[in-house]
Design a protein around this motif. Structure first.
Motif, PDB file in Angstrom:
ATOM      1  N   SER A 283      -5.005  10.767  -2.576  1.00 42.61           N
ATOM      2  CA  SER A 283      -3.500   9.955  -3.163  1.00 42.61           C
ATOM      3  C   SER A 283      -3.402  10.554  -4.604  1.00 42.61           C
ATOM      4  O   SER A 283      -4.372  10.527  -5.331  1.00 42.61           O
ATOM      5  CB  SER A 283      -3.316   8.516  -2.896  1.00 42.61           C
TER       6      SER A 283
ATOM      7  N   GLU B 103     -10.773   0.944  -9.072  1.00 43.21           N
ATOM      8  CA  GLU B 103     -10.398   2.387  -8.778  1.00 43.21           C
ATOM      9  C   GLU B 103     -11.120   3.051  -8.080  1.00 43.21           C
ATOM     10  O   GLU B 103     -12.456   3.144  -8.298  1.00 43.21           O
ATOM     11  CB  GLU B 103      -9.862   3.061 -10.066  1.00 43.21           C
ATOM     12  N   ARG B 104     -10.628   3.948  -7.056  1.00 47.23           N
ATOM     13  CA  ARG B 104     -11.463   4.853  -6.304  1.00 47.23           C
ATOM     14  C   ARG B 104     -10.690   6.157  -6.313  1.00 47.23           C
ATOM     15  O   ARG B 104      -9.659   6.314  -6.196  1.00 47.23           O
ATOM     16  CB  ARG B 104     -11.872   4.164  -4.945  1.00 47.23           C
ATOM     17  N   PHE B 105     -11.681   7.294  -5.874  1.00 52.61           N
ATOM     18  CA  PHE B 105     -11.257   8.670  -5.752  1.00 52.61           C
ATOM     19  C   PHE B 105     -10.620   8.715  -4.469  1.00 52.61           C
ATOM     20  O   PHE B 105     -11.102   8.251  -3.492  1.00 52.61           O
ATOM     21  CB  PHE B 105     -12.391   9.661  -5.982  1.00 52.61           C
ATOM     22  N   ASP B 106      -9.469   9.180  -4.235  1.00 55.57           N
ATOM     23  CA  ASP B 106      -8.631   9.497  -3.087  1.00 55.57           C
ATOM     24  C   ASP B 106      -7.840  10.638  -3.018  1.00 55.57           C
ATOM     25  O   ASP B 106      -7.435  11.136  -4.228  1.00 55.57           O
ATOM     26  CB  ASP B 106      -7.901   8.163  -2.826  1.00 55.57           C
TER      27      ASP B 106
ATOM     28  N   SER C 255       1.078  -1.178  -0.146  1.00 53.38           N
ATOM     29  CA  SER C 255       0.142  -0.128   0.114  1.00 53.38           C
ATOM     30  C   SER C 255       0.820   1.256   0.128  1.00 53.38           C
ATOM     31  O   SER C 255       1.712   1.395   0.578  1.00 53.38           O
ATOM     32  CB  SER C 255      -0.917   0.116   1.129  1.00 53.38           C
TER      33      SER C 255
ATOM     34  N   LEU D  25      -3.896   1.535  -2.745  1.00 55.72           N
ATOM     35  CA  LEU D  25      -4.596   1.825  -1.516  1.00 55.72           C
ATOM     36  C   LEU D  25      -4.779   0.631  -0.687  1.00 55.72           C
ATOM     37  O   LEU D  25      -4.682   0.694   0.255  1.00 55.72           O
ATOM     38  CB  LEU D  25      -5.992   2.423  -1.775  1.00 55.72           C
TER      39      LEU D  25
ATOM     40  N   ALA E   1      -2.969   9.412  -8.332  1.00 58.23           N
ATOM     41  CA  ALA E   1      -3.567   8.629  -9.450  1.00 58.23           C
ATOM     42  C   ALA E   1      -2.683   7.576  -9.691  1.00 58.23           C
ATOM     43  O   ALA E   1      -1.366   7.604  -9.692  1.00 58.23           O
ATOM     44  CB  ALA E   1      -4.093   9.047 -10.770  1.00 58.23           C
TER      45      ALA E   1
ATOM     46  N   ARG F 174     -16.238   5.958  -6.959  1.00 60.95           N
ATOM     47  CA  ARG F 174     -15.212   5.408  -8.037  1.00 60.95           C
ATOM     48  C   ARG F 174     -15.690   5.762  -9.599  1.00 60.95           C
ATOM     49  O   ARG F 174     -16.789   6.426  -9.683  1.00 60.95           O
ATOM     50  CB  ARG F 174     -15.441   3.977  -8.287  1.00 60.95           C
TER      51      ARG F 174
ATOM     52  N   SER G   5      -5.719   4.350  -6.360  1.00 59.92           N
ATOM     53  CA  SER G   5      -6.261   5.487  -6.503  1.00 59.92           C
ATOM     54  C   SER G   5      -6.563   5.970  -7.822  1.00 59.92           C
ATOM     55  O   SER G   5      -5.826   6.130  -8.681  1.00 59.92           O
ATOM     56  CB  SER G   5      -5.499   6.436  -5.682  1.00 59.92           C
TER      57      SER G   5
ATOM     58  N   THR H  78      -1.652   5.255  -7.199  1.00 61.24           N
ATOM     59  CA  THR H  78      -1.293   4.693  -6.096  1.00 61.24           C
ATOM     60  C   THR H  78      -1.957   3.812  -5.527  1.00 61.24           C
ATOM     61  O   THR H  78      -3.379   3.709  -5.395  1.00 61.24           O
ATOM     62  CB  THR H  78      -1.257   5.899  -5.073  1.00 61.24           C
TER      63      THR H  78
END
Length: 649
Positions: free
Chosen positions: A484, A479-482, A455, A490, A486, A570, A515, A488
């Protein structure tokens, strides 16, 4: 070392008829089981050929030949054969079940037998053997292990596994068969056997019954084979006081190195032994041997010889002065015995070419002994079978069927499920001596390896780390918005979808959650601007999800924030927008006529910021006369309201 597992054949039913109950014995070619015959409701002995031998056509043919040979014999002193077949990948033979011990076991218990016991057992063996010889069958493997002594007193000869028709008279080809201690000289040197070869083995066995030991011993089988081909069998009386001269004569007669000097078959030897068992010489003669070995006239019994002659006979000497040194006197009235004449003839032949014959016999014995030892005997090598993926009991049985010792150990395996046989050491296909130890690996599943930190790494670096740690990269699950950057990582998940623990199975699949970057900031943008920004990030703006609310700082019609519909958000998810209605307006209350301080407090309580030009010291004498903006107007909360007032002193 683990305990030996149950035999896989126990409990099986062959051809729907013979239910295997327990294992009775194990042999070089087959395993013998106690079984129930469901059709005739009786107990039988089932002889099942070892599975690895079934691949050898010669062994299979010999096994089936045993069935045909033995089935054609019917005699009280022979084990009856009922049936033969092939099922469950095994060739089998069905025989009568005889609760018994073998002659070998009796010899182990008593060390040696009395003359009466030896003659009783020997007579039964010769009786059964005579029936076989009369049917044209040579046993070829006569030894104490194949003589059964039943609990009810019956004596039976079994195991015609090496039997062959007398008329065949062929060599063994690849290797000598039979037990080396009982092999006749012609089997050792030429690989040829007939009925007289069985009598040689009988003579050795009779000697062993009386003395408790075999006449020829050695550290190597080839040494024993050489003695069979080159030496005379000693008289049992030299080691056993119960051996009479007549028994000595029978042993010497049946164990002559030249087959022509032995009885023609078991029936001839049995006729002579019957006279011994009844306590007198054979009817119609005072001699010991029924026939002159040299083809002459009948000769007197050794009971008619003087002491010097008996001593010479016991020492294995003949009547040739060159052999006896001229010290063994013989009366003119007593013609030489058959043994004396045979020994003299052998001595003359030996003198003509002793060195050449000795070398020839030695070479043949070495070749024959080595062929037997390395071909079929204890020195033969076996191939380690491939047992990967088998149940442990099945794998251990396959190794033990090849006369290999098994040591069970645990080891990890990527391909074989835990609990099954994974491999062997030495590996399958290796050639080993019988009795060698093979390490059988029981799979414990894949090896457990430490999990590195994944991670927080960029996607490409995380994939390399996974492979270098001994695992297999699967896929990016989502993929999910975070916050961090893009791509990266998680989270790293195992095959069960759960985050990895401290260790994980070797080559195990690792999936990743990465991310998609941060969600675009849309506050203060117009609806069109915000929609374009979100769509560029992979989100879908749904107008039906829009909402409106007042905002003190964002003007009316502008976007206050994005409305998520999932957590986490996402790419591809639908979102809404919160649109500003502008600042919220509140009505200014009418404070006219109130004291100045009271009016200011009322305006502050309504959310405004009241001000006045009246100093604090005079506010108690002032009254409010109005506001600016005027009462009734609507303004945003927090708006500054100036209170008008008058002072009364």
């Amino acid at each position: 070392m683990t305990s030996v597992p149950a035999d896989p054949l126990i409990g099986q039913t062959l051809d729907g008829r013979y239910v295997i109950r327990s294992r009775i014995a194990r042999g070089g070619m087959a395993m013998v089981y106690l079984a129930n015959d469901l059709r005739l409701e009786r107990r039988v002995a089932v002889k099942v050929m070892h599975e690895h031998l079934a691949e050898d056509e010669n062994f299979t043919r010999r096994f089936e030949q045993e069935a045909r040979s033995a089935a054609g014999l019917s005699h009280p002193n022979l084990v009856n054969v009922f049936d033969q077949g092939h099922d469950l990948g095994r060739t089998y033979l069905v025989m009568e079940y005889l609760p018994s011990i073998t002659l070998r076991e009796l010899l182990k218990q008593q060390k040696r037998l009395t003359a009466e016991q030896a003659l009783e057992i020997g007579g039964a063996v010769l009786s059964g053997l005579a029936a076989a010889h009369q049917a044209g069958i040579v046993h070829r493997d006569l030894k104490p292990e194949n003589v059964l002594l039943a609990d009810d007193g019956r004596i039976k000869l079994g195991d015609f596994g090496l039997a062959r028709a007398v008329s065949a008279n062929t060599t063994t080809g690849q290797a000598l068969l039979g037990t080396i201690a009982y092999l006749s000289p012609e089997l050792v040197t030429r690989g040829i056997a007939d009925a007289r070869s069985d009598l040689y083995a009988f003579g050795i066995m009779l000697y062993e019954m009386l003395t408790g030991s075999q006449p020829f011993t050695g550290e190597q089988p080839m040494q024993i084979a050489y003695q069979h081909a080159h030496s005379e069998v000693p008289l049992p009386s030299a080691k056993a006081s119960e051996a009479t001269p007549e028994i000595d004569e029978l042993v010497r007669w049946t164990t002559q190195r030249d087959p022509e000097d032995r009885p023609r078959d078991a029936a001839e030897a049995l006729a002579f032994m019957s006279g011994l068992s009844s306590g007198h010489a054979p009817a119609g003669a005072t001699r010991v041997l029924p026939y002159d070995l040299a083809g002459g006239t009948p000769t007197p019994s050794t009971t008619a010889l003087d002491g010097a002659q008996r001593q010479a006979l016991a020492a294995g000497l003949g009547d040739d002065p060159a052999e006896t040194g001229g010290t063994a006197p013989q009366p003119a009235s007593a013609p030489p015995s058959p043994i004396d004449r045979a020994a003299a003839s052998a001595a003359r032949r030996t003198r003509k070419g002793r060195l050449t014959a000795a070398l020839l016999v030695l070479l043949i014995a070495l070749a024959g002994g080595a062929g037997w030892w390395f071909g079929q005997g204890p020195g033969s090598r076996v191939t380690v079978p491939d047992v990967a993926g088998q149940q442990m009991a099945e794998a251990q049985g396959a190794l033990e069927d090849r006369s290999l010792l098994v040591e069970v150990v645990e080891c990890s395996s990527l391909d074989v499920p835990a609990g099954l046989a994974a491999s062997t050491d030495p590996e399958s296909g290796s050639r080993l001596d019988r009795g060698s130890t093979v390490r059988l690996c029981q799979s414990s599943g894949p090896k457990q390896l430490p999990v590195p930190t994944i991670s927080g790494l960029p996607l490409e670096q995380a994939q390399r780390t996974i492979r270098e740690a001994g695992f297999t990269f699967g896929e990016v699950l989502e993929e999910r918005f975070d916050a961090s950057t893009a791509d990266t990582v998680l989270a790293a998940l195992g095959e069960d979808g759960e985050p990895l623990a401290e260790t994980y199975p070797e080559r195990g699949r690792v999936d990743l959650v990465v991310s998609a970057g941060a969600i675009p900031e849309v506050a203060g943008l117009s609806v069109e601007q915000a929609t374009r920004a979100l769509q560029a990030s992979g989100l879908t703006v749904d107008a039906s999800l829009a909402a409106e609310e007042h905002h003190a700082e964002i003007e009316k019609g502008r976007v206050i924030a994005m409305i998520p519909t999932t957590d986490p958000v996402r790419p591809g998810d639908s979102v809404g927008l919160t649109i500003s209605l502008g600042p919220e307006l509140f009505e200014i209350p009418d404070v006219s006529g109130m004291g100045l301080q009271e009016a200011m407090d009322a305006l502050a309580g309504a959310g405004f910021s009241p001000t006045t030009l009246v100093p604090d010291a005079l506010r108690g004498f002032a009254k409010a006369t109005g506001t600016d903006p005027a009462a009734g107007e609507r303004v945003p909360a927090g708006t500054e309201i100036r209170v008008k007032s008058t002072i009364s002193l």
